[in-house]
Design an enzyme around this catalytic site. Structure first.
Site, mmCIF file in Angstrom:
data_model
loop_
_atom_site.group_PDB
_atom_site.id
_atom_site.type_symbol
_atom_site.label_atom_id
_atom_site.label_comp_id
_atom_site.label_asym_id
_atom_site.label_seq_id
_atom_site.Cartn_x
_atom_site.Cartn_y
_atom_site.Cartn_z
ATOM 1 N N LYS A 131 89.349 -0.436 37.689
ATOM 2 C CA LYS A 131 88.741 -1.581 36.997
ATOM 3 C C LYS A 131 88.628 -2.797 37.922
ATOM 4 C CE LYS A 131 91.068 -4.410 34.152
ATOM 5 N NZ LYS A 131 91.527 -5.262 33.056
ATOM 6 N N LYS A 165 90.682 -9.639 37.967
ATOM 7 C CA LYS A 165 90.729 -10.955 38.609
ATOM 8 C C LYS A 165 91.916 -11.107 39.551
ATOM 9 C CE LYS A 165 91.291 -13.101 34.256
ATOM 10 N NZ LYS A 165 92.319 -12.400 33.491
ATOM 11 N N LYS A 175 100.724 -2.557 35.421
ATOM 12 C CA LYS A 175 101.213 -3.848 35.924
ATOM 13 C C LYS A 175 102.641 -3.744 36.415
ATOM 14 C CE LYS A 175 97.847 -6.975 34.172
ATOM 15 N NZ LYS A 175 97.442 -8.187 33.513
HETATM 16 N N1 AQP Z 1 86.460 -4.876 34.610
HETATM 17 C C1 AQP Z 1 86.251 -5.212 33.338
HETATM 18 N N2 AQP Z 1 85.198 -4.705 32.656
HETATM 19 C C2 AQP Z 1 84.989 -5.063 31.351
HETATM 20 N N3 AQP Z 1 85.783 -5.928 30.694
HETATM 21 C C3 AQP Z 1 86.829 -6.464 31.341
HETATM 22 N N4 AQP Z 1 87.792 -7.332 30.978
HETATM 23 C C4 AQP Z 1 88.638 -7.536 32.011
HETATM 24 N N5 AQP Z 1 88.236 -6.815 33.064
HETATM 25 C C5 AQP Z 1 87.131 -6.125 32.680
HETATM 26 C C6 AQP Z 1 87.868 -7.958 29.666
HETATM 27 O O1 AQP Z 1 88.007 -9.364 29.861
HETATM 28 C C7 AQP Z 1 88.776 -9.908 28.799
HETATM 29 C C8 AQP Z 1 89.817 -10.818 29.351
HETATM 30 O O2 AQP Z 1 90.755 -10.080 30.084
HETATM 31 P P1 AQP Z 1 92.204 -10.689 30.270
HETATM 32 O O3 AQP Z 1 92.120 -11.932 31.051
HETATM 33 O O4 AQP Z 1 92.868 -10.825 28.966
HETATM 34 O O5 AQP Z 1 93.022 -9.612 31.014
HETATM 35 P P2 AQP Z 1 92.690 -8.300 31.729
HETATM 36 O O6 AQP Z 1 91.997 -7.335 30.835
HETATM 37 O O7 AQP Z 1 93.994 -7.829 32.294
HETATM 38 O O8 AQP Z 1 91.687 -8.797 32.847
HETATM 39 P P3 AQP Z 1 91.836 -8.752 34.386
HETATM 40 O O9 AQP Z 1 90.622 -9.392 34.961
HETATM 41 O O10 AQP Z 1 92.146 -7.366 34.852
HETATM 42 O O11 AQP Z 1 93.077 -9.715 34.619
HETATM 43 P P4 AQP Z 1 94.390 -9.462 35.429
HETATM 44 O O12 AQP Z 1 93.952 -9.077 36.805
HETATM 45 O O13 AQP Z 1 95.131 -10.768 35.372
HETATM 46 O O14 AQP Z 1 95.127 -8.369 34.716
HETATM 47 C C9 AQP Z 1 89.350 -8.740 28.011
HETATM 48 O O15 AQP Z 1 88.593 -8.598 26.813
HETATM 49 C C10 AQP Z 1 89.129 -7.560 28.906
HETATM 50 O O16 AQP Z 1 88.913 -6.373 28.170
#
Ligand code: AQP
Length: 333
Positions: free
Chosen positions: A199, A202, A117
């Site tokens: 990965k 969002k 990040k």
């Molecule tokens: N691609 C993924 N595959 C499996 N699990 C995923 N998670 C996120 N992306 C994947 C799981 O979703 C939960 C919530 O995630 P978060 O909102 O706490 O943050 P994150 O992991 O940083 O998710 P994003 O989508 O990648 O958000 P941004 O883009 O804002 O950083 C967690 O349990 C995560 O493991």
């Protein structure tokens, strides 16, 4: 109920930092409801975490409601689960600060999410982005959590939460329960459709790389049609075929078929047909979630009532842990 027969506790959270993806759904939220009956469950919309990356205020507010509505649309009954917003329970920030003082600079420097990040947001490498895992440890430890259902990308943070809890317990005697992760092996990491070695996230600016839970069927079909595969045409799960393997993981999650069955089903049929089938299965699987979401999001008063009740319930447990923590540390009163 005696301490021995008390229900075990589950905690997890999702950031309202973007529209939720099928990665968030398959890796985390879809698994939340399996704990509702037999565990005391706390599911939180982690808005304090979301501001480690700059957010547009009106969008953050909208997504906070939407994330709560999605929790319910994915099967979480507000009467059986404590559903709440992190910033409504001030003990998260309070314990977050305290745990900052028991988390080492070296430990935080090793976190891959921080490295990723800070590379993506080089203009805003703020202290909160760095200490994010200490706040996450606070979220979990406040509720004396036994189990944390998360995707594998959160494993490193979870391990740090365990280390911090053990460190605190060692200094002050038993204070926090040591949590275990619950990481579904079949969907632990859903990858980007455009770049299948990364990965699915969002906050990815490439909309075609990401399938959102609330995408229309047309959008879902279009995105899967464009998904990156390889120059081969064989539907086979293999490390050297990350695009196809990712599509197989998604197809397996929505149909319940095994990888062997999927390979047999598409034997000799090529990628075109396979991608259509993945798109159909995904759109069909998400349709009931979308319908329920549309119903819930129209009733803001109800969502606010759920948030309020959830925050009161969470506050009750969080307060107990905090008074223990304050006493152990030596704070007065
Ligand atoms: N691609 C993924 N595959 C499996 N699990 C995923 N998670 C996120 N992306 C994947 C799981 O979703 C939960 C919530 O995630 P978060 O909102 O706490 O943050 P994150 O992991 O940083 O998710 P994003 O989508 O990648 O958000 P941004 O883009 O804002 O950083 C967690 O349990 C995560 O493991």
């Amino acid at each position: 109920m005696s301490e021995m027969t008390e229900k075990k506790t589950v905690f997890s959270g999702v950031q309202p930092s973007g529209n939720l993806t099928i990665g968030n759904y398959l890796g985390a939220i879809k698994n939340f409801s399996r704990f509702s009956e037999e565990y005391k469950t706390f599911y939180c919309v982690v808005d304090l975490h979301a501001i480690t990356v700059r957010q547009v205020p009106a969008e953050l507010r909208r997504r906070t409601y939407e994330t709560l509505a999605l929790y319910m649309a994915c099967g979480l009954d507000a009467d059986k689960n404590t559903l709440f917003v992190q910033s409504h329970v001030p003990q998260h920030a309070e314990l977050g600060w305290i745990l900052d003082c028991y988390t080492m600079f070296g430990e935080l420097s090793r976190m891959t999410q921080f490295k990723d990040k800070s590379a993506k947001h080089s203009q805003n490498i703020n202290a909160g982005l760095f200490t994010y895992p200490a706040l996450m440890a606070a979220d979990i430890l406040l509720y004396q959590t036994d189990i944390v259902p998360v995707g594998i990308d959160q494993k490193q943070h979870l391990e740090l939460a365990r280390d911090v809890a053990m460190r605190f317990n060692q200094i002050y005697s038993d204070t926090f329960r040591i949590p275990e992760g619950y990481i579904p092996t079949d969907t632990m990491k859903i990858m980007s459709l455009a770049e299948p070695t990364a990965k699915m996230s969002k906050s990815d600016p490439n909309q075609n790389a990401v399938v959102y839970i609330l995408d229309s069927k047309d959008d879902i079909m279009r995105k899967f049609k464009r998904a990156v595969t390889d120059s081969d045409s064989v539907v086979r799960y293999s490390e050297d075929k990350p695009g196809v393997s990712n599509l197989m993981t998604i197809y397996r999650a929505f149909t319940g078929k095994s990888l062997d069955e999927i390979e047999r089903e598409f034997d000799g049929r090529g990628y075109g047909e396979f991608k259509l089938a993945v798109g159909e299965a995904c759109a069909d699987g998400l349709a009931p979630v979308r319908a329920e979401f549309d119903r819930l999001i129209a009733d803001k008063a109800y969502l606010e009532a759920v948030m309020k009740k959830g925050a009161e319930d969470a506050y009750h447990t969080a307060r107990k842990t905090m008074s223990k923590v304050r006493r152990k540390i030596g704070f007065v009163g």
